[in-house]
Write an enzyme that holds these catalytic residues in place. Structure first.
Site, short mmCIF file in Angstrom:
data_model
loop_
_atom_site.label_atom_id
_atom_site.label_comp_id
_atom_site.label_asym_id
_atom_site.label_seq_id
_atom_site.Cartn_x
_atom_site.Cartn_y
_atom_site.Cartn_z
N CYS A 1 -19.79 -4.10 -16.69
CA CYS A 1 -19.70 -3.75 -15.27
C CYS A 1 -20.69 -4.57 -14.46
O CYS A 1 -21.89 -4.60 -14.78
CB CYS A 1 -19.97 -2.27 -15.08
SG CYS A 1 -19.97 -1.77 -13.35
N TYR B 1 -6.04 6.65 4.49
CA TYR B 1 -6.24 5.63 3.48
C TYR B 1 -5.47 4.36 3.81
O TYR B 1 -6.01 3.25 3.79
CB TYR B 1 -5.84 6.12 2.08
CG TYR B 1 -5.72 4.95 1.14
CD1 TYR B 1 -6.86 4.32 0.65
CD2 TYR B 1 -4.48 4.39 0.83
CE1 TYR B 1 -6.77 3.19 -0.15
CE2 TYR B 1 -4.38 3.27 0.03
CZ TYR B 1 -5.53 2.67 -0.45
OH TYR B 1 -5.43 1.54 -1.22
N CYS C 1 -14.15 0.45 -14.66
CA CYS C 1 -14.60 1.83 -14.47
C CYS C 1 -13.41 2.77 -14.59
O CYS C 1 -13.04 3.50 -13.65
CB CYS C 1 -15.28 1.97 -13.11
SG CYS C 1 -16.27 3.46 -12.92
N CYS D 1 -25.91 1.95 -11.16
CA CYS D 1 -25.03 3.11 -11.35
C CYS D 1 -25.82 4.31 -11.86
O CYS D 1 -26.31 4.31 -13.00
CB CYS D 1 -23.90 2.77 -12.31
SG CYS D 1 -22.74 4.14 -12.57
N CYS E 1 -18.68 0.00 -19.42
CA CYS E 1 -19.94 -0.15 -18.69
C CYS E 1 -20.69 -1.42 -19.10
O CYS E 1 -21.45 -1.98 -18.28
CB CYS E 1 -20.82 1.07 -18.92
SG CYS E 1 -20.10 2.61 -18.31
N GLU F 1 0.82 -1.21 0.00
CA GLU F 1 0.00 0.00 0.00
C GLU F 1 0.86 1.26 0.00
O GLU F 1 0.53 2.25 -0.66
CB GLU F 1 -0.95 0.01 1.20
CG GLU F 1 -2.08 -1.00 1.09
CD GLU F 1 -3.00 -0.76 -0.09
OE1 GLU F 1 -3.02 0.38 -0.62
OE2 GLU F 1 -3.69 -1.70 -0.51
N ASP G 1 -9.33 4.92 -2.47
CA ASP G 1 -8.19 5.40 -3.24
C ASP G 1 -8.73 6.07 -4.50
O ASP G 1 -9.94 6.29 -4.64
CB ASP G 1 -7.21 4.27 -3.54
CG ASP G 1 -7.75 3.25 -4.54
OD1 ASP G 1 -8.94 3.34 -4.92
OD2 ASP G 1 -6.97 2.37 -4.96
#
Length: 348
Positions: free
Chosen positions: A206, A126, A196, A212, A203, A44, A144
């Site tokens: 997705c 985060y 995305c 959405c 899409c 991370e 993030d």
């Protein structure tokens, strides 16, 4: 968002993640117990403002050399900074060392809560949330850049960033499940990274498209709305290549400031005006052999490269074998400057 959507979204997303999760060296497979907190934390920190593709080899090298947080804590600062060279944002490496030593001093175990993790050097909101969720299975809201984009589109949040961040976090919180928190966080990251995407989101494939709001409005690509960027100023500087009998002078940059703690070529100030020979490590016959252009987060740098030969080695620093310059762990800026100097050297 309706209650049924808040329940359906994590279920659908986790089912997609079980089928489609990216295989990454720091990840446990979907549905398995959380992985080693050290590996999660290390990945991370490395991934902050850096791509997965760029991090892979660094993660492999760090875990080979320092397989535990205790091993990293015991490493020499200069070895860690050199191993980090090229990954950028070097304050992360200094924080990495400080955090490893804090964990080692506390018995070698990472705290398992967001609050405990945030108390560690260099660990922000985060990273604390990501490690708590992924390494310890805690419910945490992990946002993030990829998750930010997914949530802005999912809820059609059009408040320009950074003002919209609080609404985005609220949206992420509303769909974060109690169970499989780490898998959910990584599923959201993967969705943003692979489907995305910033441009031309896919899409059609997705897994949560039907929920959405951005897709329903017909233009998800415009979200999130970003504030106009200020013009990036350009600074000027000089790097000095001083060689003697097959060696070149390197210095260690101050711990505080740009590229702090890294080996580098001697360099004068980076200012609005051309600094010329200010900061030269020796009085010598300096020849300009080229220029390097480099982009930092807040400014661009035009670096003049000057070269000369020393008659003695009285200048302060470390005389490094030129034929091993690639092993010096120079940050990208100075690696580029060294390459310019070597190219000119080969023409002499």
């Amino acid at each position: 968002m309706p209650v049924d959507s808040a329940v359906a979204i994590p279920e659908m997303l986790l089912a997609w993640y079980d089928r489609s999760a990216r295989r990454l060296p720091w990840r446990a497979p979907p549905g398995t117990p959380p992985t080693d907190p050290y590996r999660v934390w290390l990945s991370e920190v490395m991934l902050q403002q850096t791509t997965v593709a760029a991090v892979g080899r660094y993660f492999a090298e760090f875990t080979r050399r320092w397989p535990t947080v205790g091993a990293l804590a015991a490493a020499a600062d200069e070895d860690v900074m050199s191993a980090w060279a090229g990954l950028g944002y070097y304050a992360r490496a200094r924080n990495l060392i400080a955090c490893a030593r804090a964990v080692a001093a506390a018995g070698g175990r990472f705290p398992d809560t967001e609050a405990g993790l945030r108390a560690l050097p260099g660990v922000g909101d985060y990273t604390a949330a990501a490690v708590a969720a992924i390494a310890f299975g805690r419910r945490a809201v992990v946002v993030d850049a990829n998750v930010e984009r997914v949530v802005a589109r999912l809820f059609a949040i059009d408040t320009p960033l950074p003002g919209g961040k609080s609404r985005i976090r609220e949206g992420a919180d509303s769909i974060t499940p109690d169970a499989r928190a780490g898998d959910f966080a990584q599923a959201m990251m993967d969705l943003g990274a692979t489907i995305c995407t910033p441009k031309r989101p896919a899409c059609a494939i997705c897994p949560i498209r039907e929920h959405c709001a951005g897709f329903a409005l017909g233009d998800p690509e415009r979200l999130p709305v970003k504030a106009a960027k200020a013009a990036r100023p350009t600074r000027k500087g000089t790097a000095f290549w001083l060689e003697s009998d097959g060696h070149v002078l390197l210095v260690r940059r101050p711990d505080k400031g740009m590229l702090g703690g890294m080996r580098a070529l001697p360099s004068g100030p980076w200012t609005d005006e051309e600094p010329g020979l200010v900061g030269a490590p020796a009085t010598s016959n300096w020849q300009e052999v080229g220029n390097v252009a480099h982009i930092f987060t807040h400014f661009a740098l035009d670096l003049s490269v000057r070269s000369s030969t020393a008659h003695d080695r009285s200048a302060e620093g470390e005389w490094w074998p030129i034929d091993r310059i690639n092993d010096a762990g120079l940050p990208t800026l100075f690696a580029k400057a060294a390459a310019v100097a070597q190219k000119a050297r080969g023409k002499r």
